[in-house]
Design a protein around this motif. Sequence first.
Motif, PDB file in Angstrom:
ATOM      1  N   LEU A 161     -34.224  21.200  26.373  1.00 36.45           N
ATOM      2  CA  LEU A 161     -34.479  20.230  25.311  1.00 36.45           C
ATOM      3  C   LEU A 161     -35.622  19.273  25.626  1.00 36.45           C
ATOM      4  O   LEU A 161     -36.074  18.547  24.741  1.00 36.45           O
ATOM      5  N   GLU A 164     -38.371  18.320  23.109  1.00 35.31           N
ATOM      6  CA  GLU A 164     -37.925  18.638  21.758  1.00 35.31           C
ATOM      7  C   GLU A 164     -37.414  17.371  21.070  1.00 35.31           C
ATOM      8  O   GLU A 164     -36.756  16.537  21.693  1.00 35.31           O
ATOM      9  N   MET A 174     -35.863  12.094  22.081  1.00 34.54           N
ATOM     10  CA  MET A 174     -36.592  13.082  22.864  1.00 34.54           C
ATOM     11  C   MET A 174     -36.440  12.745  24.338  1.00 34.54           C
ATOM     12  O   MET A 174     -36.478  11.578  24.726  1.00 34.54           O
ATOM     13  N   ASP A 195     -45.657  15.494  25.616  1.00 34.33           N
ATOM     14  CA  ASP A 195     -44.416  15.005  25.015  1.00 34.33           C
ATOM     15  C   ASP A 195     -44.660  13.690  24.276  1.00 34.33           C
ATOM     16  O   ASP A 195     -44.193  13.504  23.147  1.00 34.33           O
TER      17      ASP A 195
END
Length: 203
Positions: A161, A164, A174, A195
Amino acid sequence: MIRSLYYLKAIGYNFIDNKANNIQLKIKNFKDLRSNIQKCNLCHFSKFRCFTLMENHLKSVNLMILDTFGQKVENENGCILESKKGKALQNYIYNILGLNKEQFYFSYLFKCFSNRKFDDFSLQSCLPFFWNEVMLVQPKFILCLGEYAFNSLGFSNFNSLRGEIFTYKDFFFMASFELEFIEKNPSYEKKFIEDLKKIKGFL
């Protein structure tokens, strides 16, 4: 155990069932929340506390960032994000998202200096404080730094994850790397920056 439960009730906890890990704080004033944290002595971390490791005032912001533990210098001077790590994070946030320190809210999972000796009781003592912070800040987006902080919120599969964006409790979440990990593994810095760039459109 009973003594601890009565103490929790006295400082504002609300028990929603018989499981200790389901307790929730409902303090509606940021100043009162900060005061309760400053007086908390539920776990052994409080013995090392000089200052509460949290923001001094409530901010109306879209981004909230969660890290796991504070630095020794922050405990000594009461100024969060003024450590080497904190300044590095500020640089990332400003250079990539264009936000200065007053334009995002920063929180530590552990509100007292812990020297990284984590245990489940200390975590469960601090988690209600964090969720109360979230309810007061009402951010649009929560960035969780590091696998430990991510898992502590009840999530799993950090590696899958990470990077994501998903929704939980009406907030966008996130997970990404903590700065200690990037310092030890500089090859991951590019992924961390990627990110952060994903957050831009949500702020």
